[in-house]
Scaffold this active site. Structure first.
Site, PDB file in Angstrom:
ATOM      1  N   LYS A   1       0.657  -1.141   0.074  1.00  0.00           N
ATOM      2  CA  LYS A   1       0.005  -0.007  -0.030  1.00  0.00           C
ATOM      3  C   LYS A   1       0.982   1.296   0.196  1.00  0.00           C
ATOM      4  O   LYS A   1       0.384   2.239  -0.551  1.00  0.00           O
ATOM      5  CB  LYS A   1      -0.929  -0.040   1.027  1.00  0.00           C
ATOM      6  CG  LYS A   1      -2.133  -0.986   0.918  1.00  0.00           C
ATOM      7  CD  LYS A   1      -3.340  -0.521   2.010  1.00  0.00           C
ATOM      8  CE  LYS A   1      -4.510  -1.583   1.851  1.00  0.00           C
ATOM      9  NZ  LYS A   1      -5.445  -1.320   2.869  1.00  0.00           N
TER      10      LYS A   1
ATOM     11  N   LYS B   1     -11.140  -8.833 -11.600  1.00  0.00           N
ATOM     12  CA  LYS B   1     -11.816  -9.050 -10.351  1.00  0.00           C
ATOM     13  C   LYS B   1     -13.155  -8.033 -10.628  1.00  0.00           C
ATOM     14  O   LYS B   1     -13.164  -6.851 -11.020  1.00  0.00           O
ATOM     15  CB  LYS B   1     -11.053  -8.617  -9.043  1.00  0.00           C
ATOM     16  CG  LYS B   1     -10.993  -9.929  -8.051  1.00  0.00           C
ATOM     17  CD  LYS B   1     -10.117  -9.549  -6.821  1.00  0.00           C
ATOM     18  CE  LYS B   1     -11.221  -9.205  -5.703  1.00  0.00           C
ATOM     19  NZ  LYS B   1     -10.480  -9.504  -4.517  1.00  0.00           N
TER      20      LYS B   1
ATOM     21  N   LYS C   1     -15.919  -2.156  -7.718  1.00  0.00           N
ATOM     22  CA  LYS C   1     -16.571  -0.784  -7.699  1.00  0.00           C
ATOM     23  C   LYS C   1     -16.021   0.172  -8.525  1.00  0.00           C
ATOM     24  O   LYS C   1     -16.489   1.127  -8.984  1.00  0.00           O
ATOM     25  CB  LYS C   1     -16.691  -0.661  -6.264  1.00  0.00           C
ATOM     26  CG  LYS C   1     -15.682  -0.139  -5.494  1.00  0.00           C
ATOM     27  CD  LYS C   1     -15.717   0.464  -4.261  1.00  0.00           C
ATOM     28  CE  LYS C   1     -14.496   0.924  -3.554  1.00  0.00           C
ATOM     29  NZ  LYS C   1     -14.187   2.213  -3.417  1.00  0.00           N
TER      30      LYS C   1
END
Ligand code: TRP
Length: 339
Positions: free
Chosen positions: A115, A201, A204
């Site tokens: 991250k 995948k 959203k």
């Protein structure tokens, strides 16, 4: 048996979210009572501030996620459902555990490396200590089992290491402060892929709304999206091996199997030799049958802010009471005077 798990609040919830963590939580809630245990599920809103974020979006995502969890079957009267921000013991215990967690342990965490990317110096301290808060989340409640995805296994191992060292350093063997939690990692995690690209995948953030089934989609929209889903011209094979190299076909069969509670092999037994002209309507109808009740509840609840806040308030009250004895024991074990 006490199951504790958290999920970061996100918006635009879709089929992938439902068939991933959420449905798993619901089945645990429904099976644990016979075993005399209980479940605590929470929104990891404190974890969400470890990355750049919009305050208004975080608040609305937190409520949206509660609406989704309840619509999908988490019952706030049977499970303890809350957000971390209303249970200060999470942040307090994290600080206490910061004395036990080692720099070397956190330096090995792959999520921080992923991250923070190339910008380690600019990453927040919260991103670095994220796994210590996660340890506090579960140790606070004497969790025996923690359902998590494969990607969170390392954080669970860290929680065990912290618990073990704390118990060693500050408690006796007969009266440990913390329980060492075991991970529950789903074996056949349903990976739900985009309806437009079977190798990506379902997400959203995909710009095409046709790539996903949203929890807000009505029956017509679902049927449309399935009808337009990318496929290939071949009929369905009779065995799973025949899906190799056919990512879109494999995804649709996988979605069908997961929703029907069977396996891809069973689905193929029923649909072998049939084309998508026959399979897609069957899949669409199954999706509508499973999602319509969830959709109805979700659409109603997500706009009822008072009801959502009441659910969180009630859950936080239960969680605070459950957390208190362990928090006090941790303070006392460390020699911190509490009147
Ligand atoms: N880090 C987890 C995730 O991103 C969410 C989480 C926070 C969690 N605290 C937890 C999961 C405690 C299990 C237990 O998926």
């Amino acid at each position: 048996m006490r199951i504790v798990s958290g999920i970061q609040p996100t918006g635009n919830l879709h089929l992938g979210n439902y068939l991933g963590a959420i449905r798993n939580w619901v089945s645990m809630q429904d099976s644990i009572e016979e075993q005399g245990g209980e479940c605590l599920f929470f929104l990891a809103d404190l974890h969400a501030i470890s990355m750049p974020h919009e305050p208004a979006v975080l608040a609305s995502n937190t409520r949206e996620m509660v609406a989704a969890l309840v619509a999908c079957g988490i019952d706030p009267d049977r499970s303890t459902l809350f957000n971390q921000a209303q249970v200060p013991a999470h942040a307090e215990l994290q600080w206490l555990l910061n004395g036990t967690a080692r720099m070397g342990w956190l330096n090995r965490m792959t999520q921080f490396k992923d991250k923070s990317g190339k910008n380690r110096e600019g990453a927040s301290i919260a991103l670095f200590t994220y796994p210590v808060l996660q340890a506090a989340d579960v140790l606070l409640y004497q969790a025996t089992h923690v359902p998590v995805g494969e990607d969170q296994k390392q954080h669970l191992e860290l929680a065990r290491d912290i618990a073990q060292k704390f118990n060693n350093d500050f408690a006796s063997e007969e009266a440990p402060v913390f329980t060492l939690p075991d991970p529950i990692i789903p074996t056949e995690a349903a990976r739900i892929m985009s309806l437009r690209d079977g190798t990506a995948k379902m997400s959203k953030s995909d710009p095409s709304d046709m790539s996903r089934i949203n929890l807000t989609d009505d029956a017509d929209t679902i049927m449309q999206k399935v009808k337009k889903a990318k496929t290939d011209p071949e009929p369905l094979p009779s065995e799973v091996a025949g899906l190799a190299g056919r990512a879109e076909a494999a995804n649709l069969v996988g979605i069908y199997a997961t929703l029907a509670g069977t396996t891809p092999a069973d689905v193929l037994r029923d649909f072998a030799g049939q084309g998508f002209g026959a399979f897609k309507p069957a899949l669409g109808e199954l999706l509508v049958a499973k999602l319509a009740p969830i959709n109805a509840r979700f659409v109603e609840l997500r706009q009822d802010r008072a009801a959502l806040d009441a659910i969180l308030r009630q859950g936080a009250q239960k969680a605070r009471a459950l957390a208190q004895p362990t928090l006090e024991a941790a303070y006392t074990a460390l020699g911190l005077v509490r009147g």
